[in-house]
Write an enzyme that holds these catalytic residues in place. Structure first.
Site, PDB file in Angstrom:
ATOM      1  N   GLU A 141       4.047  -6.207   3.961  1.00  0.00           N
ATOM      2  CA  GLU A 141       3.687  -5.253   5.005  1.00  0.00           C
ATOM      3  C   GLU A 141       4.878  -4.971   5.912  1.00  0.00           C
ATOM      4  O   GLU A 141       5.949  -5.557   5.760  1.00  0.00           O
ATOM      5  CB  GLU A 141       2.522  -5.795   5.845  1.00  0.00           C
ATOM      6  CG  GLU A 141       1.158  -5.270   5.416  1.00  0.00           C
ATOM      7  CD  GLU A 141       0.954  -3.798   5.762  1.00  0.00           C
ATOM      8  OE1 GLU A 141       1.887  -3.152   6.279  1.00  0.00           O
ATOM      9  OE2 GLU A 141      -0.143  -3.285   5.518  1.00  0.00           O
ATOM     10  N   HIS A 171       3.633   2.909  13.122  1.00  0.00           N
ATOM     11  CA  HIS A 171       2.659   4.001  13.103  1.00  0.00           C
ATOM     12  C   HIS A 171       3.114   5.199  13.936  1.00  0.00           C
ATOM     13  O   HIS A 171       2.297   5.905  14.533  1.00  0.00           O
ATOM     14  CB  HIS A 171       1.286   3.517  13.594  1.00  0.00           C
ATOM     15  CG  HIS A 171       0.576   2.653  12.600  1.00  0.00           C
ATOM     16  ND1 HIS A 171      -0.680   2.133  12.814  1.00  0.00           N
ATOM     17  CD2 HIS A 171       0.946   2.211  11.365  1.00  0.00           C
ATOM     18  CE1 HIS A 171      -1.055   1.411  11.762  1.00  0.00           C
ATOM     19  NE2 HIS A 171      -0.072   1.449  10.872  1.00  0.00           N
ATOM     20  N   GLU A 227      -4.946   1.468   2.494  1.00  0.00           N
ATOM     21  CA  GLU A 227      -4.935   0.373   3.459  1.00  0.00           C
ATOM     22  C   GLU A 227      -5.177   0.883   4.866  1.00  0.00           C
ATOM     23  O   GLU A 227      -5.921   0.283   5.643  1.00  0.00           O
ATOM     24  CB  GLU A 227      -3.603  -0.377   3.396  1.00  0.00           C
ATOM     25  CG  GLU A 227      -3.577  -1.680   4.192  1.00  0.00           C
ATOM     26  CD  GLU A 227      -3.093  -1.524   5.630  1.00  0.00           C
ATOM     27  OE1 GLU A 227      -3.200  -2.503   6.388  1.00  0.00           O
ATOM     28  OE2 GLU A 227      -2.621  -0.431   6.005  1.00  0.00           O
ATOM     29  N   GLU A 228      -4.559   2.002   5.200  1.00  0.00           N
ATOM     30  CA  GLU A 228      -4.639   2.511   6.563  1.00  0.00           C
ATOM     31  C   GLU A 228      -6.022   3.054   6.912  1.00  0.00           C
ATOM     32  O   GLU A 228      -6.345   3.239   8.080  1.00  0.00           O
ATOM     33  CB  GLU A 228      -3.579   3.597   6.789  1.00  0.00           C
ATOM     34  CG  GLU A 228      -2.145   3.150   6.581  1.00  0.00           C
ATOM     35  CD  GLU A 228      -1.651   2.161   7.623  1.00  0.00           C
ATOM     36  OE1 GLU A 228      -2.454   1.775   8.494  1.00  0.00           O
ATOM     37  OE2 GLU A 228      -0.479   1.762   7.563  1.00  0.00           O
ATOM     38  N   HIS A 263       0.823  -1.212   0.000  1.00  0.00           N
ATOM     39  CA  HIS A 263       0.000   0.000   0.000  1.00  0.00           C
ATOM     40  C   HIS A 263       0.859   1.264   0.000  1.00  0.00           C
ATOM     41  O   HIS A 263       1.900   1.340   0.656  1.00  0.00           O
ATOM     42  CB  HIS A 263      -1.002   0.001   1.155  1.00  0.00           C
ATOM     43  CG  HIS A 263      -0.417   0.029   2.535  1.00  0.00           C
ATOM     44  ND1 HIS A 263      -0.127   1.190   3.209  1.00  0.00           N
ATOM     45  CD2 HIS A 263      -0.105  -0.976   3.386  1.00  0.00           C
ATOM     46  CE1 HIS A 263       0.334   0.906   4.405  1.00  0.00           C
ATOM     47  NE2 HIS A 263       0.372  -0.391   4.548  1.00  0.00           N
TER      48      HIS A 263
END
Length: 861
Positions: free
Chosen positions: A234, A307, A207-208, A160
């Site tokens: 990922e 993140h 995706e997020e 992504h």
């Protein structure tokens, strides 16, 4: 009875065994940290053979994460990444056409930019959630031999482009984008490569925002129906080898055996599948909507930066990109070749019944569950026979062999129970008494130091009541029987992780067989047998334990203030430690009661020392930061403004920090009490359902007298019904809701109703319930609609009214993502700049704050 006359005493025996206890975990740690040398050359020296180049991959990651920046869905940067990716895809197509023109190779490269809208249900953390997305995009490249047959069965490779709210996303997931681009470069430059089966490279762009991009591709793109398997790339960290943590068919496990540097185990697969790790990937959408098998792989080391703002290229360990790139390239090469199982998967797939694991370096083993049951069954029967026919200890009068073994099993079981109980006592002491929970957070191996001595102490204490009553060798053989039985029993339940007990008991069985070579008495156990018997259990547990702690320690530390994080980690240390030292209990009985008592005293001192050390330790530092969530909320209904503060951990001191923030930036002298967090607390709906982890504070802010809200006048954030009909006879209301949100992203609406029908799915809950609908749209798309039919009920909704809580994030109000245009963020960004600098100075850089400007209100329709 046991005889305790030994040539070696307790201390000298431990010194003899010390090299095993030290060298084996060190070997496992070195193996875990071993990465390939990063390559910067595009071709192997002296040849015309292309190769994966880490420099190319990291160049892509750096451009996306630092040149473009925070690519949150709906932002201008998100749109810039979309444009950039289209350019890269067309460059690949052009290069492909040049190769075909020069060499005549059977290659065809097609580029598709998909843009569309849709809905999907996304249950998460036990909560029911609905997503709507509008005008989102994907960029897709398909490489085939140009024939219809070659395109009929395709391999899907996915990563992504977007990043999440507080992160520039160098590892998550820009590095995977770079890997896919470099794989295409290498494949096109490889003279003898022509795909027997097509490969579809999906650069999904949402995706997020809860996997909207992969849902869009899976449900609406014409190429999706040709995909037979997927490789999903990922990252949840920045260091270490790429881990295979999901493999959903035997064919794909076999395909993975062809990679040059395998790193995957059935243990990781079963842990992830259990739902213990509160994380998810696009793999979910491909499974659900395409019904295809695949491999889910991720970088997981140092997930402290997952993140977070420091997910930057400078923090990606050298060799990480090389490892991911080489493995991905090998998989693509194999799965597009004439040996590929891809065509066989056209009719679907079945869940694997395969045990697989990587062991020291590049050794990859796999075997079926059926084979496992035979192997484990034979080992158990052989162990029973070995114990029965070699038992040499005099059996007490009135007792049989299995009575003696039963007593030994009781001693072992109490020791194992103590291994779990004692560290949890320490967890209670650290959390409830000393108020020092999460003291282990900043180092994934720190829990071993804190809880390890307690685990050993818990195993030692029960043995004090058995010493002299049970022979050392009986305890040894009892452990052999228990481990082989556990391996067989768990495998009969189709739990592949039973291999852990098999891998521990097999060397123990072999050592038991050869033990007579080292001793004169048939009932004795040689000290060298302990050394040999401990090597593989300790190595296996270390190989599994180190990456497990790397993943669980950071994530568990951010599970929320109410989560029993210290107990979870204490239990994890016990789970990993118990099988690592299976021979510890018979060794305790080797030297008699006095030596055991001294051991209990020494271990108690070590446990007390570790508690004292960690009591004085700060859980956070500049690279292992506390995650704080800050919302500047403007309520357009009440015209009030508030500062909302929350942390995702239960470490002490947050209340003090909140109080200091209130004094510095709020309008009161002291912080108010924490706000109740439930499904009706709409202030945090932008983070729903993760918001359930948070214990938030709500701080009033001063609103200037001459303040004119841009969200009420001008760029109006509004919700209204454009079609509305009531059927009083049928007791229903049909309406279409329109949500206008100019300048706002990630909007959420929440309402209570008994929904009979809507366009989100065909199965709304058949009850009066709370509903959350989250939106994600491409930059510049500022409205969407939702049609629904609700029940008018005399008990719950007699007037048929709909009260909607709504909120959204300011596209120009996210710090530091929008730092360059802070003047356009208004009061929120002005506050965030001051608050962020104050936090950095106040905490010494130990806090990573997610700062979001929000607008919300209530509308009754």
């Amino acid at each position: 009875m046991a005889s305790h006359r030994r040539q070696w005493g307790a201390l000298s025996s431990l010194l003899f065994l010390a090299p095993v206890f030290i060298a084996v975990p060190w070997l496992a740690y070195r193996n875990h940290r071993t990465l390939p040398e990063p390559e910067y050359r595009l071709f192997k020296p002296g040849t015309n053979i292309p190769q994966i180049a880490e420099s190319e991959i990291l160049g892509v990651a750096k451009f996306l994460s630092e040149e473009i920046g925070y690519r949150t869905v709906g932002t201008e940067e998100h749109a810039a990444a979309d444009q950039w990716m289209v350019i890269q895809a067309n460059k690949i197509k052009e290069e492909c056409e040049n190769v075909v023109a020069k060499t005549g190779r059977k290659l065809q490269c097609e580029v598709s930019r998909q843009q569309g809208s849709g809905y999907h249900r996304f249950d998460m953390m036990g909560k029911r959630l609905y997503k709507t997305y509008n005008d989102l995009s994907n960029i897709i490249v398909r490489i085939s031999d140009g024939s219809e047959e070659g395109k009929e069965h395709a391999l899907l490779v996915n990563a992504h482009l977007d990043s999440t709210l507080p992160s520039p996303g160098a590892a998550d997931d820009a590095i995977s984008v770079g890997v896919m681009l470099d794989c295409m470069r290498v494949l096109l430059a490889t003279p003898d490569w022509s795909p027997k089966h097509a490969v579809i490279f999906l650069f999904n762009h949402a995706e997020e925002s809860l996997q909207d991009g992969s849902h869009l591709f899976s449900t609406q793109h014409p190429w999706a129906k040709t995909a037979r398997a997927v490789i999903n790339l990922e990252a949840a960290g920045t260091t270490g080898r790429e881990l295979l943590f999901q493999a959903t068919s035997e064919q794909m496990i076999e395909a993975y055996s062809h990679v040059p540097r395998p790193y995957g185990t059935v243990f990781a697969n079963e842990i992830f599948s259990s739902g213990i790790i509160l994380s998810d990937t696009d793999f979910r959408q491909f499974e659900q909507y395409l019904n295809i098998t695949g491999l889910d792989m991720a970088i997981v080391g140092n997930s402290y930066l997952y993140h977070m703002r420091k997910d930057l290229v400078e923090n990606i360990e050298p060799g990480v990109a090389q490892h991911m790139g080489e493995n991905t390239l090998a998989l693509i090469s194999y799965l597009t070749s004439d040996k590929s199982p891809i065509p066989d998967l056209a009719g679907g797939y079945t869940k694997p019944r395969t045990v697989y694991f990587t062991y020291v370096g590049r050794l990859f083993f796999s075997y079926s569950f059926a084979t496992a049951k035979i192997m484990y069954g034979l080992l158990f029967l052989a162990s029973v026979g070995l114990v029965k026919f070699t038992f040499a200890e005099p059996i007490p009068k009135g007792s049989g062999l299995w009575t003696v073994q039963g007593n030994a099993a009781k001693a072992v079981s109490l020791g194992v129970a103590g291994t779990f109980i004692a560290p949890n006592v320490v967890a209670v002491l650290m959390r409830q008494v000393l108020q020092k929970n999460l003291s282990w957070f900043s180092d994934p191996l720190a829990p071993v130091v804190l809880y390890g001595p307690a685990c050993l102490l818990g195993a030692l204490v029960p043995q004090y009541f058995f010493v002299g009553k049970i022979h050392e060798r009986t305890l040894w053989t009892s452990i052999l029987l228990m481990q082989t039985f556990m391996a067989l029993g768990l495998q009969w339940m189709n739990i592949g992780s039973a291999a852990l007990f098999f891998m521990s008991s097999l060397p123990l069985f072999i050592v038991t067989v050869i033990n007579p070579l080292f001793v004169s008495g048939s009932g004795d156990v040689a000290l060298i047998s302990y050394a040999l018997g401990q090597i593989f259990p300790l190595l296996t547990s270390s190989l599994l334990g180190i990456p497990t702690l790397e993943v669980f320690v950071p994530l568990t530390g951010r599970m929320g203030a109410e989560a029993p994080s210290d107990h979870i980690i204490a239990i994890l240390v016990a789970v990993l430690g118990a099988p690592a030292f299976p021979l510890a209990i018979p060794l305790m009985h080797r030297f008699g009661k006095r030596a055991l008592l001294r051991g209990i005293i020494v271990t108690s001192v070590l446990a007390a020392g570790s508690i004292a050390f960690f009591s004085a330790r700060d859980p956070f530092d500049a690279m292992h930061q506390k995650r704080v969530f800050v919302l500047h909320m403007e309520n357009v209904t009440t015209s009030e403004q508030h500062l909302h503060l929350a942390a995702s951990d239960g470490a002490p001191g947050f209340e003090i920090l909140v109080d200091e923030i209130v004094r510095e930036f709020g309008t009161t002298d002291h912080a108010p009490a924490p706000v109740i967090m439930n499904d009706h607390n709409s202030d945090w709906d932008s983070l729903y359902p993760f918001s359930a982890f948070l214990t938030p504070f709500k701080v009033p802010l001063a609103v200037p007298k001459n303040y004119v809200s841009p969200w009420v006048n001008g760029r109006k954030f509004s919700i209204y019904a454009i079609e509305d009909e009531k059927d009083l006879v049928g007791g229903t209301r049909s309406l279409k809701i329109k949500i206008d949100h100019p300048g706002l992203i990630w909007t959420v609406i929440a309402f209570d109703a008994h929904v009979l029908k809507w366009d989100l799915d065909d199965n709304p809950p058949d009850e009066f319930a709370r509903h959350h609908v989250k939106e994600a749209s491409f930059f510049g798309t500022d409205s969407y609609e939702l049609s629904l039919v609700i029940k008018i009920s005399p008990e719950t909704n007699p007037d048929g009214k709909l009260r909607i809580n709504y909120m959204g994030l300011q596209e120009k109000g996210i710090w530091p993502a929008k730092k360059a245009v802070k003047e356009q963020g208004g009061a929120a960004m002005e506050l965030f700049e001051r608050l962020d600098n104050w936090l950095d100075e106040k905490t010494g850089g130990t806090v990573d704050a997610l700062l979001m400007g929000c607008v919300g209100g209530v509308q009754e329709l």
